[in-house]
Write a protein that holds these residues in place. Structure first.
Motif, PDB file in Angstrom:
ATOM      1  N   VAL A   1      11.820  14.704  -4.196  1.00 23.30           N
ATOM      2  CA  VAL A   1      11.145  14.210  -3.450  1.00 23.30           C
ATOM      3  C   VAL A   1      11.004  12.702  -2.484  1.00 23.30           C
ATOM      4  CG1 VAL A   1       8.671  12.934  -3.441  1.00 23.30           C
ATOM      5  CG2 VAL A   1       9.564  14.949  -5.365  1.00 23.30           C
ATOM      6  N   ALA A   2      11.303  13.394  -0.903  1.00 24.49           N
ATOM      7  CA  ALA A   2      12.137  12.775   0.135  1.00 24.49           C
ATOM      8  C   ALA A   2      11.010  12.850   0.712  1.00 24.49           C
ATOM      9  CB  ALA A   2      12.783  13.800   0.601  1.00 24.49           C
ATOM     10  N   ALA A   3      10.794  11.405   0.567  1.00 22.54           N
ATOM     11  CA  ALA A   3       9.813  10.612   1.791  1.00 22.54           C
ATOM     12  C   ALA A   3       9.735  11.227   3.369  1.00 22.54           C
ATOM     13  CB  ALA A   3       9.719   8.585   1.583  1.00 22.54           C
ATOM     14  N   ARG A   4       9.007  11.379   4.097  1.00 20.91           N
ATOM     15  CA  ARG A   4       9.068  11.473   4.868  1.00 20.91           C
ATOM     16  C   ARG A   4       7.543  10.593   6.122  1.00 20.91           C
ATOM     17  NH1 ARG A   4       5.269  15.901   6.671  1.00 20.91           N
ATOM     18  NH2 ARG A   4       3.804  16.591   5.406  1.00 20.91           N
ATOM     19  N   LYS A   5       7.165   9.504   5.116  1.00 26.93           N
ATOM     20  CA  LYS A   5       6.250   8.497   5.823  1.00 26.93           C
ATOM     21  C   LYS A   5       6.709   7.305   5.353  1.00 26.93           C
ATOM     22  CE  LYS A   5       2.145  11.059   6.854  1.00 26.93           C
ATOM     23  NZ  LYS A   5       0.624  11.550   7.417  1.00 26.93           N
ATOM     24  N   GLY A   6       5.910   6.170   5.552  1.00 30.31           N
ATOM     25  CA  GLY A   6       6.414   3.922   4.819  1.00 30.31           C
ATOM     26  C   GLY A   6       5.581   4.764   3.026  1.00 30.31           C
ATOM     27  N   VAL A   7       5.942   5.519   2.757  1.00 30.50           N
ATOM     28  CA  VAL A   7       6.003   5.297   0.916  1.00 30.50           C
ATOM     29  C   VAL A   7       7.330   5.116   0.084  1.00 30.50           C
ATOM     30  CG1 VAL A   7       3.605   6.302   1.451  1.00 30.50           C
ATOM     31  CG2 VAL A   7       5.901   7.734   1.280  1.00 30.50           C
ATOM     32  N   VAL A   8       6.912   4.939  -1.430  1.00 30.62           N
ATOM     33  CA  VAL A   8       7.993   4.573  -1.546  1.00 30.62           C
ATOM     34  C   VAL A   8       7.293   5.107  -3.053  1.00 30.62           C
ATOM     35  CG1 VAL A   8       9.392   2.891  -0.986  1.00 30.62           C
ATOM     36  CG2 VAL A   8       8.029   2.395  -2.753  1.00 30.62           C
ATOM     37  N   TRP A   9       7.704   5.910  -4.676  1.00 29.40           N
ATOM     38  CA  TRP A   9       7.735   6.033  -5.884  1.00 29.40           C
ATOM     39  C   TRP A   9       8.137   5.556  -6.272  1.00 29.40           C
ATOM     40  CZ3 TRP A   9       8.738   9.994  -1.835  1.00 29.40           C
ATOM     41  CH2 TRP A   9       6.983   9.855  -0.962  1.00 29.40           C
ATOM     42  N   TYR A  10       7.036   4.759  -7.737  1.00 32.75           N
ATOM     43  CA  TYR A  10       8.283   4.356  -9.558  1.00 32.75           C
ATOM     44  C   TYR A  10       7.853   4.679 -10.182  1.00 32.75           C
ATOM     45  CZ  TYR A  10       9.967   0.205  -5.675  1.00 32.75           C
ATOM     46  OH  TYR A  10      10.315  -0.232  -4.820  1.00 32.75           O
ATOM     47  N   ASP A  11       8.368   5.223 -11.140  1.00 33.02           N
ATOM     48  CA  ASP A  11       8.407   6.371 -12.612  1.00 33.02           C
ATOM     49  C   ASP A  11       7.457   4.309 -13.100  1.00 33.02           C
ATOM     50  OD1 ASP A  11       7.840   7.539 -15.263  1.00 33.02           O
ATOM     51  OD2 ASP A  11      10.022   7.416 -14.542  1.00 33.02           O
ATOM     52  N   GLY A  12       6.385   4.417 -13.544  1.00 33.82           N
ATOM     53  CA  GLY A  12       5.740   3.251 -14.302  1.00 33.82           C
ATOM     54  C   GLY A  12       6.046   3.956 -15.614  1.00 33.82           C
TER      55      GLY A  12
ATOM     56  N   ARG B   1       0.888  -1.602   0.250  1.00 31.33           N
ATOM     57  CA  ARG B   1      -0.306   0.009  -0.008  1.00 31.33           C
ATOM     58  C   ARG B   1       0.654   1.617  -0.456  1.00 31.33           C
ATOM     59  NH1 ARG B   1      -4.810  -0.253   4.570  1.00 31.33           N
ATOM     60  NH2 ARG B   1      -5.130   1.629   3.224  1.00 31.33           N
ATOM     61  N   GLY B   2       2.156   0.741   0.535  1.00 36.16           N
ATOM     62  CA  GLY B   2       3.217   2.246   0.215  1.00 36.16           C
ATOM     63  C   GLY B   2       3.619   1.902  -1.017  1.00 36.16           C
ATOM     64  N   ARG B   3       3.626   1.690  -1.682  1.00 36.70           N
ATOM     65  CA  ARG B   3       4.456   1.395  -2.596  1.00 36.70           C
ATOM     66  C   ARG B   3       3.625   2.556  -4.508  1.00 36.70           C
ATOM     67  NH1 ARG B   3       5.598  -4.685  -2.686  1.00 36.70           N
ATOM     68  NH2 ARG B   3       6.344  -4.484  -0.324  1.00 36.70           N
ATOM     69  N   ILE B   4       3.970   3.638  -4.628  1.00 34.41           N
ATOM     70  CA  ILE B   4       3.204   4.462  -5.367  1.00 34.41           C
ATOM     71  C   ILE B   4       3.777   4.641  -6.765  1.00 34.41           C
ATOM     72  CG2 ILE B   4       2.674   6.929  -5.697  1.00 34.41           C
ATOM     73  CD1 ILE B   4       3.166   7.155  -2.115  1.00 34.41           C
ATOM     74  N   VAL B   5       2.794   4.380  -7.653  1.00 37.57           N
ATOM     75  CA  VAL B   5       3.293   4.203  -9.440  1.00 37.57           C
ATOM     76  C   VAL B   5       2.832   5.747  -9.641  1.00 37.57           C
ATOM     77  CG1 VAL B   5       3.146   3.385 -11.197  1.00 37.57           C
ATOM     78  CG2 VAL B   5       3.472   2.360  -9.356  1.00 37.57           C
ATOM     79  N   PHE B   6       3.770   6.510  -9.802  1.00 35.16           N
ATOM     80  CA  PHE B   6       3.381   7.474 -11.294  1.00 35.16           C
ATOM     81  C   PHE B   6       4.053   7.756 -12.576  1.00 35.16           C
ATOM     82  CE2 PHE B   6       8.408   8.687  -9.667  1.00 35.16           C
ATOM     83  CZ  PHE B   6       8.395   9.246 -10.752  1.00 35.16           C
ATOM     84  N   GLY B   7       4.549   8.525 -13.177  1.00 37.53           N
ATOM     85  CA  GLY B   7       3.917   8.671 -14.053  1.00 37.53           C
ATOM     86  C   GLY B   7       3.118   8.731 -15.419  1.00 37.53           C
ATOM     87  N   HIS B   8       1.918   8.225 -14.700  1.00 39.67           N
ATOM     88  CA  HIS B   8       0.502   8.239 -15.722  1.00 39.67           C
ATOM     89  C   HIS B   8       0.193  10.101 -15.632  1.00 39.67           C
ATOM     90  CE1 HIS B   8      -0.022   6.620 -11.640  1.00 39.67           C
ATOM     91  NE2 HIS B   8      -1.391   7.534 -12.116  1.00 39.67           N
ATOM     92  N   ARG B   9       0.751  10.588 -14.862  1.00 46.02           N
ATOM     93  CA  ARG B   9      -0.397  12.025 -13.994  1.00 46.02           C
ATOM     94  C   ARG B   9       0.479  13.065 -15.057  1.00 46.02           C
ATOM     95  NH1 ARG B   9      -2.034  12.652  -8.447  1.00 46.02           N
ATOM     96  NH2 ARG B   9      -2.032  15.012  -9.358  1.00 46.02           N
ATOM     97  N   ALA B  10      -0.301  13.882 -16.486  1.00 47.30           N
ATOM     98  CA  ALA B  10       0.955  14.080 -16.959  1.00 47.30           C
ATOM     99  C   ALA B  10       1.829  15.431 -15.952  1.00 47.30           C
ATOM    100  CB  ALA B  10       0.978  14.833 -18.145  1.00 47.30           C
TER     101      ALA B  10
END
Length: 378
Positions: free
Chosen positions: A333-344, A250-259
């Protein structure tokens, strides 16, 4: 509303102070980490062993958890940057390894700093600082590094272990035995002993796994045996390059689809817990500002979103050499909660499966143990 961003603790002892302080103890001086004098020393670095995780598993590590002491590892909390800080005594803005992956602007590419070295990114020139081992040699102190054979000829080894002889040993127990032999030799010697296993297990299974705890028990047992065998003029110091926290699906966020989040962005570097976004060279100021604000609107509740200038001014990377500045992202973009980001766009739209993560500013990542044994425990 103004967001307060983190900063290096002023005056805090950090990973950059460890080896210079050991060298001082071997040559009649006193460093930022005050240590009693010794003839020779082993400095054990357990990759990924944060103070929080060690404290949570203290019942499995009576030697490591039985003594107090910790320090600030540094930023970013990633192995390539932190190990370079450790072996040079310099911060990333000076030595140049500012993330897990960084922009090589001259060749318009993002390169991993653990494995991506080649003729275009030569270890002897990309890493800008001399090492503590080179300083030790000038003072008549030998240096050796003990680690697995797979790292002996790596680009990172060439970049950060200049001045130290690399000694190979595969198992954890064999590495400790080799370090014991080296520190017992006549004369003054610094032995850097590297244990990567806990970090590797944490990435795959998490630090809360039984496998991680078993590896901690093994390392702790070896620490106890080595400490008990040390002579009165031999010291042992134990620390780590960074800590780790487990991030669930739930903490693994995919971005890239948002222009709006990638408008004008040419490269994504850094690591999943601390993205470094580099804009197209011709991206307009309006595009840059809009993308920055889009990230802040989307992620400010769980990340610090800052510009390069803000990060540099805040001392995130320490003093920054002009050569190094372009390697740092235009936006971080530095996480301050239990999340990570991946470039989709480069991951097939999928999040990564790695559980144990690090790279940002949380105490779980930045606080690491500092334990003294042998002559250093006096």
């Amino acid at each position: 509303m103004t967001t307060i961003v983190p900063a290096r603790p002023p005056g805090a002892v950090s990973l950059a102070d460890v080896l210079p302080s050991v060298l001082a103890a071997l040559t009649g001086g006193v460093g930022a980490v005050p240590l009693p004098p010794a003839r020779s020393a082993v400095v054990l670095l357990v990759d990924g062993l944060g103070s929080a995780a060690l404290g949570a598993r203290r019942g499995h590590a009576r030697h490591l958890a039985g003594a107090s002491g910790s320090l600030f590892s540094g930023f970013p909390t990633t192995t390539a940057a932190a190990l370079t800080t450790f072996t040079t005594g310099r911060l990333p803005g000076e030595h140049g390894l500012v993330g897990y992956s960084v922009l090589d602007a001259e060749r318009d590419r993002v390169v991993k700093q653990l494995s991506g070295w080649d003729a275009g990114m030569r270890p002897d020139t990309w890493q800008l600082s001399g090492t503590v081992f080179e300083d030790a040699a000038a003072r008549g102190v030998r240096s050796a590094a003990v680690g697995p054979a797979r790292y002996a000829r790596s680009g990172l080894t060439e970049a950060i272990l200049r001045g130290a002889a690399y000694e190979t040993a595969e198992s954890i127990a064999d590495r400790f035995r080799r370090a014991r032999d080296l520190v017992a030799a006549p004369g003054a010697t610094i032995v850097y002993l590297y244990v990567p296993e806990l970090d590797m297990i944490a990435h795959r299974l998490g630090w809360q796994s039984d496998e991680w705890t078993a590896a901690l028990e093994e390392v702790d047992g070896e620490v106890g045996r080595l400490a008990a065998s040390l002579g009165p003029d031999e010291g042992l110091l134990v620390t780590a390059d960074h800590g780790v926290l487990d991030v669930g699906e739930r903490g693994r966020i995919v971005f890239g689809h948002r222009a709006a989040l990638v408008d004008g962005v040419r490269h994504v570097a850094g690591e999943p817990r601390c993205l470094q976004l580099h804009f197209e060279p011709d991206a307009s100021e309006a595009v840059r500002a809009a993308t920055l604000e889009a990230w802040r609107a989307a992620e400010s509740d769980r990340a610090w979103v800052v510009t390069r200038e803000e990060a540099v001014q805040g001392g995130w990377f320490g003093p920054v050499d002009p050569v190094v500045a372009p390697r740092i992202g235009d936006v971080l973009v530095a996480a301050r909660k239990g999340v990570v980001w991946y470039d989709g766009r480069t991951s097939g739209g999928q999040a990564g499966s790695m559980i144990g993560q690090h790279g940002s500013w949380s105490g779980d990542e930045t606080q690491v143990p500092l334990r003294r044994f042998g002559a250093f425990a006096r």
